[in-house]
Design a protein around this motif. Structure first.
Motif, PDB file in Angstrom:
ATOM      1  N   ARG A   1      10.534   9.299   1.917  1.00  0.00           N
ATOM      2  CA  ARG A   1      10.466  10.709   1.510  1.00  0.00           C
ATOM      3  C   ARG A   1      10.413  10.840  -0.007  1.00  0.00           C
ATOM      4  NH1 ARG A   1      14.803  14.387   0.469  1.00  0.00           N
ATOM      5  NH2 ARG A   1      14.200  16.578   0.769  1.00  0.00           N
TER       6      ARG A   1
ATOM      7  N   GLY B   1       2.306   9.263   3.913  1.00  0.00           N
ATOM      8  CA  GLY B   1       2.736  10.374   4.757  1.00  0.00           C
ATOM      9  C   GLY B   1       2.672  10.022   6.233  1.00  0.00           C
TER      10      GLY B   1
ATOM     11  N   ARG C   1       5.723   9.870   8.932  1.00  0.00           N
ATOM     12  CA  ARG C   1       5.677  10.601  10.203  1.00  0.00           C
ATOM     13  C   ARG C   1       5.968   9.664  11.375  1.00  0.00           C
ATOM     14  NH1 ARG C   1       0.233  12.687  13.097  1.00  0.00           N
ATOM     15  NH2 ARG C   1       1.160  13.266  15.082  1.00  0.00           N
TER      16      ARG C   1
ATOM     17  N   ALA D   1       6.169  19.566   9.162  1.00  0.00           N
ATOM     18  CA  ALA D   1       5.784  19.596   7.747  1.00  0.00           C
ATOM     19  C   ALA D   1       5.098  18.300   7.329  1.00  0.00           C
ATOM     20  CB  ALA D   1       7.017  19.844   6.878  1.00  0.00           C
ATOM     21  N   THR D   2       5.599  17.174   7.825  1.00  0.00           N
ATOM     22  CA  THR D   2       4.989  15.880   7.499  1.00  0.00           C
ATOM     23  C   THR D   2       3.589  15.768   8.080  1.00  0.00           C
ATOM     24  OG1 THR D   2       7.205  14.893   7.528  1.00  0.00           O
ATOM     25  CG2 THR D   2       5.343  13.385   7.579  1.00  0.00           C
TER      26      THR D   2
ATOM     27  N   TYR E   1       2.115  20.315   0.696  1.00  0.00           N
ATOM     28  CA  TYR E   1       3.072  19.498  -0.053  1.00  0.00           C
ATOM     29  C   TYR E   1       4.343  20.306  -0.363  1.00  0.00           C
ATOM     30  CZ  TYR E   1       5.284  17.130  -3.985  1.00  0.00           C
ATOM     31  OH  TYR E   1       6.199  16.552  -4.822  1.00  0.00           O
TER      32      TYR E   1
ATOM     33  N   PHE F   1       6.398  20.568   2.665  1.00  0.00           N
ATOM     34  CA  PHE F   1       7.051  19.289   2.926  1.00  0.00           C
ATOM     35  C   PHE F   1       8.286  19.118   2.051  1.00  0.00           C
ATOM     36  CE2 PHE F   1       7.581  14.904   1.438  1.00  0.00           C
ATOM     37  CZ  PHE F   1       7.900  14.272   2.633  1.00  0.00           C
TER      38      PHE F   1
END
Length: 516
Positions: free
Chosen positions: A395, A420, A424, A447-448, A506, A509
């Motif tokens: 992250r 990303g 996920r 969000a990811t 982004y 996220f």
């Protein structure tokens, strides 16, 4: 309850003699006819169980198998002699399936009719039972052929089991299969084309080693099932599923690098990359045809039809040129796609892929990491603590690298997308270790995925021009080249729009709350 460790392979019927020639040991031949039972709503199957009544030379037996008790290669088994052709509920009451059935009626779902040749193998201090099964699975008016080899470790070191599998694979094509006869029978009875195997959720109390094995077994199951599906019936969705399976398995090894950094693990990881790369051209062409060429062709056809309806005459010369160019480019795309699928099929049907499956299974079940003293502390660490650290690291990297999306090169944006995607996959794999915040987990996954998708569209835009150019040049048709140029024009304007969308993803996220 007995505990078995076994490998199962799909084989061509004509390979059976070559396999038996490599197996020296005491032989027995039996006819094994069985009927599988379940409730009307398939409660046993949903819970991961298979219940059968089998008639054999030793009489009639009732067997309950759990597909998930020990993972893919190790299954719980409860077996007892019975008198009648129906399940004995008193015996079932002593098994974990009792709560699943909860008094519901049990009815036949499908049957197996198999001739089994077994040989007991003594090798390097281990005892292995080899069983060659050939026959069919009948379910209502459907039939499916059975041609399988099972290798079950009765005693000794697990590595001997895999050594025997490799020896046999050198003399006959063995395709590792992690789908039981029960699962195949259900898929046949319910007319399920692919019969996906549900993921087994992680126990929040797992150690890091237990989590890696459980997730690895699921990843290997996905890989083998997707390969079987693609080999049987090639198509965009099946190819994509296999490519994702390979990438997801590889990502898992990266996440667990602390336990997966030995040469055998790195070999498996490299072979997974090879497989994904072999499928890449076909996947890129599938996406281009679906997202770019086909919409353009449909739009052109609609415009031509509208023009004819309005003026009652043939399309203009310019419109006809557009149609011919699109058709020429479409033909070139079809040729390229056919070649790419041939390459993908060759990879799936290759000895290299079959070896990859065996090597991955061997590493998961008998790799040095499972017993090495210097890995003991890492293996026994609580999986939740390991997962929290791994998720934090992934992250933070994305938050840092995505701050200036507009300033990144297409290559750097592609690398960010890959990070990303790995995050996920890790979230989907490890999320079960943190059951206290399901809403946060769902929000973080969403969000990811949104960020990954936004960056994916940008990456598709970046590679489309090169793909279209290569296809058009290969066919050496000026009309195809013309259409390729028209379809990939306007890249900078579209890139600017997509960058705005990616920047919004982004921000979402960054604002998503951690669930760990």
């Amino acid at each position: 309850m007995d505990h078995e460790i076994e490998l199962k392979f799909l084989i061509a019927p004509e390979a059976s003699n070559a396999i038996l020639a490599r197996l020296e040991g005491r032989e027995a031949v039996r006819q094994l006819d069985a009927t599988y039972f379940d409730t009307v709503d398939y409660a046993l199957r949903k819970a991961g169980y298979g219940l059968r009544i089998r008639d054999g030379e030793n009489g009639r037996k009732q067997t309950l198998k759990s597909a998930s008790s020990g993972g893919v290669f190790a299954r719980g088994e409860w077996e007892s002699a019975v008198a009648g052709p129906e399940p004995d509920r008193d015996l079932l009451a002593k098994t974990p399936a009792a709560k699943v059935i909860n008094g519901a009626a049990l009815t036949p779902v499908f049957a197996t009719k198999v001739r089994r040749v077994t040989r007991m193998i003594e090798r390097d201090g281990a005892t292995i039972e080899a069983a060659l099964d050939q026959g069919e699975l009948p379910a209502a008016d459907r039939r499916a052929a059975v041609s399988e080899l099972e290798l079950e470790l009765k005693a000794g070191a697990p590595r001997v089991l895999f050594d025997l599998a490799r020896d046999l694979a050198a003399h006959a094509p063995l395709r590792l299969s992690l789908v039981s006869k029960a699962e195949r029978g259900y898929a046949l009875a319910l007319d399920e084309v692919d019969g996906p195997r549900p993921d087994v959720p992680l126990d929040p109390g797992s150690t890091t080693g237990e989590a890696l094995q459980a997730l690895g077994r699921t990843a290997l199951c996905r890989l083998c099932a997707a390969a079987e599906s693609l080999h049987a019936r090639p198509g965009p969705e099946r190819l994509h599923r296999l490519r994702v399976s390979a990438r997801r398995f590889r990502s898992l090894l990266s996440t667990f690098k602390a336990l997966a950094d030995a040469p055998d693990a790195r070999h498996v990881k490299a072979e997974l990359k090879w497989l994904a790369d072999e499928l890449g051209a076909a996947r890129n062409l599938d996406v281009f045809i679906a997202d770019v060429w086909r919409p353009a062709a449909e739009t052109q056809t609609a415009q031509d039809q509208t023009g004819q309806d309005q003026v009652g005459q043939d399309p203009s010369a310019s419109a006809q040129d557009e149609v011919r160019a699109l058709a020429a480019f479409g033909k070139a795309l079809l040729v390229a796609q056919t070649d790419a699928y041939a390459k993908a099929d060759a990879a799936v049907d290759s000895a290299r892929f079959r070896a990859l499956a065996i090597d991955a299974a061997a590493w998961l079940e008998a790799g040095a990491w499972t017993t090495a003293k210097d890995q003991e502390e890492r293996r026994d660490k609580p999986a939740a603590a390991f997962a929290a650290k791994a998720l934090d690291k992934r992250r933070r990297r994305i938050r840092k690298d995505g701050r200036d999306l507009a300033g990144l090169s297409p290559e750097d944006r592609h690398h960010l997308r890959i990070r990303g995607k790995k995050l996920r996959y890790a979230v989907e794999d490890l999320g079960g270790l943190f059951p206290d915040h399901p809403k946060r987990l769902a929000g973080f996954v969403e969000a990811t995925k949104a960020l990954q998708d936004a960056l994916g569209v940008l990456n598709d835009l970046a590679v489309r021009e090169a793909l279209a150019r290569d296809v058009a040049m290969a066919c050496e048709d000026p009309e195809a080249a013309f259409a390729a140029g028209r379809l990939t024009a306007g890249g900078p304007e579209r890139e600017a729009e997509l960058l705005v969308e990616a920047q919004g993803a982004y921000v979402t996220f960054v604002e998503a709350k951690r669930f760990w």
